[in-house]
Motif scaffolding. Structure first.
Motif, short mmCIF file in Angstrom:
data_model
loop_
_atom_site.label_atom_id
_atom_site.label_comp_id
_atom_site.label_asym_id
_atom_site.label_seq_id
_atom_site.Cartn_x
_atom_site.Cartn_y
_atom_site.Cartn_z
N VAL A 191 0.87 -1.18 0.00
CA VAL A 191 0.00 0.00 0.00
C VAL A 191 0.91 1.23 0.00
CG1 VAL A 191 -1.94 1.15 1.14
CG2 VAL A 191 -1.70 -1.32 1.32
N PRO A 192 1.45 1.60 -1.20
CA PRO A 192 2.46 2.66 -1.24
C PRO A 192 1.97 3.99 -0.69
CG PRO A 192 1.89 1.88 -3.47
CD PRO A 192 1.20 0.99 -2.51
N ASP A 193 0.64 4.25 -0.79
CA ASP A 193 0.14 5.56 -0.33
C ASP A 193 -0.30 5.56 1.14
OD1 ASP A 193 0.51 6.47 -2.85
OD2 ASP A 193 -1.54 5.99 -3.50
N SER A 194 -0.11 4.45 1.84
CA SER A 194 -0.63 4.40 3.20
C SER A 194 0.13 5.32 4.14
CB SER A 194 -0.54 2.97 3.74
OG SER A 194 -0.76 2.98 5.13
N PRO A 195 -0.58 6.18 4.87
CA PRO A 195 0.11 7.03 5.86
C PRO A 195 0.65 6.18 7.01
CG PRO A 195 -2.28 7.31 6.00
CD PRO A 195 -2.03 6.41 4.82
N HIS A 226 6.62 -1.61 6.52
CA HIS A 226 7.07 -0.41 5.81
C HIS A 226 6.60 -0.40 4.36
CE1 HIS A 226 10.48 -3.22 5.29
NE2 HIS A 226 10.44 -2.75 4.07
N TRP A 227 5.99 -1.53 3.87
CA TRP A 227 5.44 -1.52 2.50
C TRP A 227 3.91 -1.58 2.49
CZ3 TRP A 227 7.84 -5.75 4.73
CH2 TRP A 227 7.09 -6.89 4.86
N GLY A 228 3.28 -1.85 3.63
CA GLY A 228 1.82 -1.92 3.64
C GLY A 228 1.31 -2.70 4.84
N PHE A 229 0.64 -3.85 4.57
CA PHE A 229 0.05 -4.64 5.65
C PHE A 229 0.41 -6.11 5.52
CE2 PHE A 229 -2.97 -1.10 5.02
CZ PHE A 229 -2.77 -0.48 6.26
N SER A 230 0.62 -6.75 6.67
CA SER A 230 0.88 -8.18 6.72
C SER A 230 0.14 -8.74 7.94
CB SER A 230 2.39 -8.42 6.82
OG SER A 230 2.68 -9.79 6.89
#
Ligand SMILES: Cc1cc2nc3c(=O)[nH]c(=O)nc-3n(C[C@H](O)[C@H](O)[C@H](O)COP(=O)(O)OP(=O)(O)OC[C@H]3O[C@@H](n4cnc5c(N)ncnc54)[C@H](O)[C@@H]3O)c2cc1C
Length: 400
Positions: A191-195, A226-230
């Motif tokens: 999620v590159p745009d995730s705050p 740091h790249w999104g969600f896991s």
């Protein structure tokens, strides 16, 4: 001849050699080592299976293959796996989340057990013996190796594993089997745009992640990376949504509820805090079990400063906060492999295989087991369980 020296191949070969002592059983493995996935599995600990109250609960862990496995597990299930290893001196232990590992916490224990059992049962194991072709011939098979040698087999058990590339199924399975196109399963969301990418390592114990526009939804720990969600909820969702997400090019809207409540219940509680905590600063007192750093990030996004007192929070900002707590949208743009662990969704169509015996309906005398089939599970030991069970049932059926 068993083609492929992985979990399914070893279980099949051992079961066949033990059941039919007069049969000569040979495993042909193309690589220079056997059981390489077992070695690296579960972070080097090998998550052998999952502790569940019964087969019905186990079956819920398979996005693909549930019905087929019902018949297979009636012959050999997770409890049989635990007993199989215990009888051979390898007790398993259960972790809090249900995953089962050898008590030594080492996959080498499982490998040694399988190699010993194979040796004792008289299974011959040949490494660097990749099979190029299998041709039915006079009621048996001719098995041609890449190195030129041709072996003759009365029966063949094919356990070559999942093939991420459709071409991987061409040679060996070109015996009339339909192939369900392979796509990856078990991955994390980019999620590159995730705050929230600024908060790697923060984990919410019971988040719910939904895919907008589908019925797909999973609850469980959600980990911010740091790249999104896991985390387990995301990995489970990637398994159940493997096909849909592949078709969408791994672009989707994930809606996350961090609280377990609904918008209305959360909004009502926020109003309650306004009275009960009126003089306290919003940012210092997280609620709904949301970790403090995430709570502060959500408050900031809702337009409430950390030092704002509850009594002063504008109703509009609390509406927005309730929305972000229960239905926060994130644009998924791509996937990342989870700790190098992945499985293939797709493979040999289950309608071409008899679940009672694992024999091909297209090519009598040929048996298929393991991830090669269109079966895959969520993380937690479900994939090995499918390999052990299908391998075992194929092994005891192969000499009938
Ligand atoms: C890093 C990682 C970690 C994992 N951890 C877990 C876990 O902890 N728990 C769990 O349940 N699942 C886990 N999995 C999934 C699990 O490993 C697989 O589902 C399982 O190994 C499938 O077993 P298999 O025997 O069908 O295939 P494989 O284990 O893939 O074995 C197939 C074998 O066939 C051989 N082969 C292929 N083509 C040929 C040919 N033409 N001739 C001869 N040999 C051939 C291959 O070299 C390979 O050795 C993990 C997967 C990965 C990648």
């Amino acid at each position: 001849v068993v083609i492929g020296g992985g979990a399914a191949g070893f279980f099949g070969a051992i079961a066949a050699a033990e059941r039919y002592p007069n049969a000569r059983v040979t495993i042909l493995e193309k690589a220079r080592t056997v059981l390489s996935k077992v070695r690296v599995s579960g972070g080097g600990r090998c998550n052998v299976t999952h502790a569940v109250p019964g087969t019905a609960a186990m079956l819920k862990g398979y996005p693909r293959g549930e019905r087929f496995l019902k018949t297979v597990f009636a012959q050999f299930n997770h409890a049989d796996t635990v007993e199989w290893f215990a009888r051979r001196g390898v007790p398993l232990k259960t972790e809090a989340d249900g995953r089962m590992f050898p008590t030594t916490d080492s996959s080498e224990t499982i490998i040694r057990c399988l190699l010993d059992a194979a040796r004792r049962a008289g299974v011959e194991v040949r490494i660097s013996s990749g099979v190029e072709r299998v041709v039915p011939e006079n009621g048996g098979f001719e098995v041609s190796l890449y190195l030129g040698e041709t072996l003759r087999a009365d029966r063949v058990l094919l356990t070559t594993g999942g093939q991420p590339n459709p071409a991987g199924y061409d040679g060996l399975v070109a015996l009339g089997h339909a192939i369900v196109p392979p796509v990856p399963s078990l991955f994390t969301f980019n999620v590159p745009d995730s705050p929230l990418r600024a908060l790697p390592g923060v984990s919410v114990p019971a988040g719910t992640v939904r895919l907008a526009g589908t019925k797909l939804s999973q609850t469980g720990p959600v980990l911010l990376t740091h790249w999104g969600f896991s985390g387990p909820a995301v990995l489970k969702l990637s398994a159940w949504g493997a096909r849909e997400l592949a078709m969408a090019g791994y672009r989707a809207t994930a809606l996350i509820n961090w609280t377990g409540g609904t918008y209305d219940t959360v909004r009502a509680e926020l109003d309650g805090f306004r009275q009960g905590r009126s003089n306290k600063q919003i940012g210092t007192l997280p609620a709904f079990g949301v970790p403090q750093r995430l709570w502060q990030a959500l408050c900031a996004e809702a337009g409430v400063g950390e030092t704002t007192r509850w009594a002063e929070a504008p109703a509009k900002a609390l509406n927005r906060l309730a929305e972000l707590l229960t239905n926060a949208p994130f644009q998924v743009q791509g996937k990342t492999t989870y700790k190098e662990e992945f499985v293939t969704c797709g493979g040999v169509s289950l309608s071409d295989v008899d679940p009672h015996t694992l024999e091909s309906r297209r090519c009598p005398g040929l048996f298929l087991a393991g991830e090669l089939l269109d079966i895959d599970g969520i993380t937690g030991g479900y994939n090995f369980q499918a390999a052990w069970s299908t391998g075992y049932v194929a092994g005891v059926s192969v000499g009938r």
